[in-house]
Design a protein around this motif. Structure first.
Motif, mmCIF file in Angstrom:
data_model
loop_
_atom_site.group_PDB
_atom_site.id
_atom_site.type_symbol
_atom_site.label_atom_id
_atom_site.label_comp_id
_atom_site.label_asym_id
_atom_site.label_seq_id
_atom_site.Cartn_x
_atom_site.Cartn_y
_atom_site.Cartn_z
ATOM 1 N N PRO A 145 41.655 34.486 43.330
ATOM 2 C CA PRO A 145 41.091 36.261 43.900
ATOM 3 C C PRO A 145 41.866 36.083 44.878
ATOM 4 O O PRO A 145 42.797 36.179 45.877
ATOM 5 C CB PRO A 145 40.155 34.978 44.115
ATOM 6 N N ASN A 146 41.581 37.711 44.638
ATOM 7 C CA ASN A 146 42.078 38.833 45.522
ATOM 8 C C ASN A 146 41.691 38.560 47.434
ATOM 9 O O ASN A 146 42.984 38.544 47.771
ATOM 10 C CB ASN A 146 41.244 40.308 45.514
ATOM 11 N N GLU A 147 40.778 38.277 47.600
ATOM 12 C CA GLU A 147 40.103 37.743 48.611
ATOM 13 C C GLU A 147 41.057 36.515 49.239
ATOM 14 O O GLU A 147 40.812 35.975 50.284
ATOM 15 C CB GLU A 147 39.047 37.463 49.036
ATOM 16 N N TYR A 148 41.499 35.741 48.426
ATOM 17 C CA TYR A 148 42.177 34.781 48.630
ATOM 18 C C TYR A 148 44.204 34.705 48.264
ATOM 19 O O TYR A 148 44.596 33.917 48.389
ATOM 20 C CB TYR A 148 42.020 32.907 48.003
ATOM 21 N N ARG A 149 44.310 35.438 48.094
ATOM 22 C CA ARG A 149 45.798 35.924 48.108
ATOM 23 C C ARG A 149 46.775 35.379 48.542
ATOM 24 O O ARG A 149 47.790 34.813 49.051
ATOM 25 C CB ARG A 149 46.679 37.149 47.424
ATOM 26 N N VAL A 223 42.894 30.338 31.146
ATOM 27 C CA VAL A 223 43.267 30.228 32.619
ATOM 28 C C VAL A 223 42.554 31.089 33.639
ATOM 29 O O VAL A 223 42.697 30.221 34.979
ATOM 30 C CB VAL A 223 44.826 31.567 32.454
ATOM 31 N N ILE A 224 41.884 32.322 33.644
ATOM 32 C CA ILE A 224 40.913 32.704 35.353
ATOM 33 C C ILE A 224 40.287 31.702 35.188
ATOM 34 O O ILE A 224 39.520 31.398 36.405
ATOM 35 C CB ILE A 224 40.084 34.163 35.019
ATOM 36 N N HIS A 225 40.321 31.168 34.460
ATOM 37 C CA HIS A 225 37.935 30.002 34.791
ATOM 38 C C HIS A 225 38.955 29.452 35.666
ATOM 39 O O HIS A 225 38.790 28.767 36.475
ATOM 40 C CB HIS A 225 37.282 29.855 33.238
ATOM 41 N N GLU A 226 39.509 28.520 34.791
ATOM 42 C CA GLU A 226 40.335 27.328 34.990
ATOM 43 C C GLU A 226 41.210 28.280 36.509
ATOM 44 O O GLU A 226 40.521 26.468 37.243
ATOM 45 C CB GLU A 226 41.724 27.062 34.516
ATOM 46 N N TYR A 227 41.591 28.803 37.172
ATOM 47 C CA TYR A 227 42.077 28.826 38.516
ATOM 48 C C TYR A 227 40.918 29.313 40.143
ATOM 49 O O TYR A 227 40.928 29.220 40.813
ATOM 50 C CB TYR A 227 42.887 29.998 38.596
ATOM 51 N N ASN A 231 32.152 31.481 38.071
ATOM 52 C CA ASN A 231 31.212 32.198 38.654
ATOM 53 C C ASN A 231 32.389 33.486 38.451
ATOM 54 O O ASN A 231 31.954 34.339 39.438
ATOM 55 C CB ASN A 231 31.250 31.953 39.262
ATOM 56 N N ALA A 232 34.258 32.884 38.027
ATOM 57 C CA ALA A 232 34.753 33.647 37.773
ATOM 58 C C ALA A 232 34.317 35.793 37.822
ATOM 59 O O ALA A 232 34.268 35.578 36.515
ATOM 60 C CB ALA A 232 35.889 34.169 38.025
ATOM 61 N N GLU A 453 46.741 47.454 56.923
ATOM 62 C CA GLU A 453 46.372 46.090 56.267
ATOM 63 C C GLU A 453 46.008 45.768 54.931
ATOM 64 O O GLU A 453 45.437 46.658 53.897
ATOM 65 C CB GLU A 453 45.184 46.258 57.499
ATOM 66 N N THR A 454 46.183 44.764 54.606
ATOM 67 C CA THR A 454 46.333 44.860 52.781
ATOM 68 C C THR A 454 45.157 43.239 52.515
ATOM 69 O O THR A 454 45.052 42.498 51.350
ATOM 70 C CB THR A 454 47.635 44.731 52.867
ATOM 71 N N ARG A 455 44.730 42.685 53.520
ATOM 72 C CA ARG A 455 43.975 41.700 53.274
ATOM 73 C C ARG A 455 43.055 42.012 51.951
ATOM 74 O O ARG A 455 41.927 42.990 52.602
ATOM 75 C CB ARG A 455 43.322 40.940 54.578
ATOM 76 N N MET A 456 42.459 40.724 51.025
ATOM 77 C CA MET A 456 41.381 41.349 50.828
ATOM 78 C C MET A 456 41.271 42.204 49.654
ATOM 79 O O MET A 456 39.729 41.875 49.391
ATOM 80 C CB MET A 456 39.620 40.854 51.819
#
Length: 517
Positions: A145-149, A223-227, A231-232, A453-456
């Motif tokens: 997910p973007n917030e955990y990249r 694949v998105i659901h698997e990773y 609830n994605a 800053e590029t987080r999340m």
């Protein structure tokens, strides 16, 4: 919300079990003294020549650069294949085959007393480095997910550091760190590779790559659901994939460079690529044990200190992936810049004192100080910031070509630094560290005024924010230090590809103004 369980599992597999290349590479630094005896014995046996200290330094330098040459060739030939073969085949299967070959060369070198085969092992293991440093991190970052990249990319480095603690223990003289037993390290690496392949094969391909290859929506969502879990937010994720692909429709470096905003990103990423190379920690990665011995440690004492240093840094290593998302990339990168300056000052002082008065308690204290700061920089992942910036700021279609370019620059920069360092060290002593100090000051200044800053955020959102940052800086008095023009007017077809993003941003500004009015 905690990171998805599948992502955590993948991080552990690629970070710990996938550290076989680091385990092989550690031999060169951690058991430098026994290996020097091996080099001398091999060359004396085959050529009848006994190497003096200067000749041994030259051999070490050549072996270091064999590793870097392998990395450079891998960057030019194999990294681009991630858009053809896929992320997973390169990050899991191809990497494993390469390190199996490298392990075989190291083992054969021991039994045949051949420094040439050892050099071939160094070269082959070098092929693995860009695939682990870049491809594996991009692969899992694209799955997150973007917030955990940023968390994912840094967590792989953290997990790898845990593996290197165990690897350091293996290289103590009481275990495998002797002239008679060092070949057992590549034997152990082969066992890890087998387990890594068995577990790594269970993870699917990156959903972004599947989207790029126009796979079915059903397969991508599965694949998105698997990773990311059931609830994605599929609509939001797929929409961000579409927007990201619309930014650039070509993987041509020339077309990407013609885009004003992406040009700024490329320059920023290239500077972040060169930054860790022209630093003292780069030298410590190859010659850290030798320098500690020079400053007053015994070889075993230096190994023990490295192990304790890594063990004591465990709490910080655990926190770092979280800090990447909590406090952001910018504060951590600037902190590393400042620490690199202090490291250069400490090691210059230690060497200058050693040359004048010999090793002493002062040089040992200085060594402890710069080693701790080096551990902090390593824990912060300063050598992979450019990979995180690529994941944060570049559209999917441009990631492979820019990653290839940056890795090529990284390894081309490392070749002269690591090759010339032993020679310059023998001639100039402490003064060899002053250029590192000078360049780190320049890097600190550049990042202070140019790093966003590029987080999340999604890649699309980061680029919208960066466009605003560029415009706000364009008329600044500091504009001369910025390396390029930031006028985003569409002067070419490539630049016009970015126009929807600019229009979107202007629409948001107009809406905000009307709301306030």
């Amino acid at each position: 919300m905690s990171p998805p369980r599948a992502i955590l599992y993948a991080v552990l597999v690629h970070g710990i079990l996938g550290s076989f290349g680091e385990l092989l590479g550690m031999m060169f630094n951690k058991i430098a003294v026994p290996l020097r005896s091996f080099y001398n014995h091999s060359i004396e046996e085959h050529y009848g020549v006994y190497l003096d200290p200067a000749s041994l330094s030259l051999v070490s330098s050549l072996l270091t650069n064999a590793n870097i040459l392998g990395s450079l060739i891998s960057t030019l030939v194999f990294v681009p294949q991630i858009d053809v073969w896929g992320r997973k085949p390169v990050a899991v299967y191809f990497r494993s085959v390469i390190c199996l070959l490298a392990s075989a060369f190291y083992i054969a070198a021991k039994f045949l007393s051949s420094v040439e085969l050892f050099a071939l092992g160094q070269f082959t293991n070098g092929l693995n480095k860009p695939l682990k440093v870049a491809v594996a991190k991009l692969y899992l970052a694209e799955c997150s997910p973007n917030e955990y990249r940023g968390f994912t990319a840094q967590a792989i480095s953290t997990a790898t550091t845990f593996a290197t603690i165990f690897g350091t223990v293996l290289m103590f003289p009481g275990l495998f760190g002797t002239e008679d037993k060092w070949h057992l390290i590549p034997v152990f690496a082969i066992l890890i590779i087998i387990v890594f392949c068995a577990t790594g094969s269970r993870f699917p391909e990156s959903p972004k790559y599947l989207h790029l290859r126009k796979e079915s929506k059903t397969k991508i969502t599965q694949v998105i659901h698997e990773y990311q879990g059931e609830n994605a937010d599929l609509d939001s994720i797929l929409d961000s994939f579409d927007k990201e692909e619309e930014l650039v429709h070509s993987n041509s470096f020339r077309e990407i460079w013609a885009n004003e905003t992406l040009r700024h990103v490329i320059i920023l990423v290239i500077v972040a690529t060169v930054w860790p190379i022209i630093s003292v920690p780069e030298i410590l990665g190859f010659y850290g044990i030798s320098l500690k011995v020079n400053f007053g440690f015994s070889n075993e004492g230096a190994l023990f200190f490295d192990t304790m240093e890594l063990a004591l840094s465990i709490p910080f290593l655990v926190l770092m992936p979280i800090l990447f998302e909590r406090i952001g990339r910018r504060p951590l990168l600037l902190t590393c810049c400042f620490l690199n300056i202090l490291i250069a000052i400490c090691i210059f002082t230690a060497k200058f004192s050693t040359d004048l008065y010999g090793p002493s308690s002062v040089t040992i204290y200085l060594t402890v100080a710069y080693s701790i700061m080096n551990s902090v920089c390593t824990a912060c992942g300063f050598s992979i910031f450019y990979i995180i910036l690529i994941a944060d700021l570049l559209p999917i279609s441009s990631k492979a070509i820019v990653t290839q370019t940056c890795l090529a620059i990284n390894f081309c920069s490392a070749l002269p630094v690591t090759f010339l360092y032993p020679i310059a060290y023998s001639y100039f002593g402490a003064f060899v560290f002053l250029p590192f100090l000078f360049f780190q000051c320049l890097f600190l200044l550049y990042f202070w005024y140019n790093l966003p800053e590029t987080r999340m955020n999604s890649v699309y959102s980061n680029l919208v924010s960066l466009e605003g940052h560029i415009r706000s800086r364009a008329n600044s008095i500091w504009n001369p230090i910025m390396l390029g023009s930031y006028d985003l007017a569409p002067r070419s077809r490539a630049a016009s590809l970015y126009q929807p993003l600019i229009t979107s941003m202007e629409t948001q500004r107009t809406y905000s103004t009307l709301s306030l009015g």
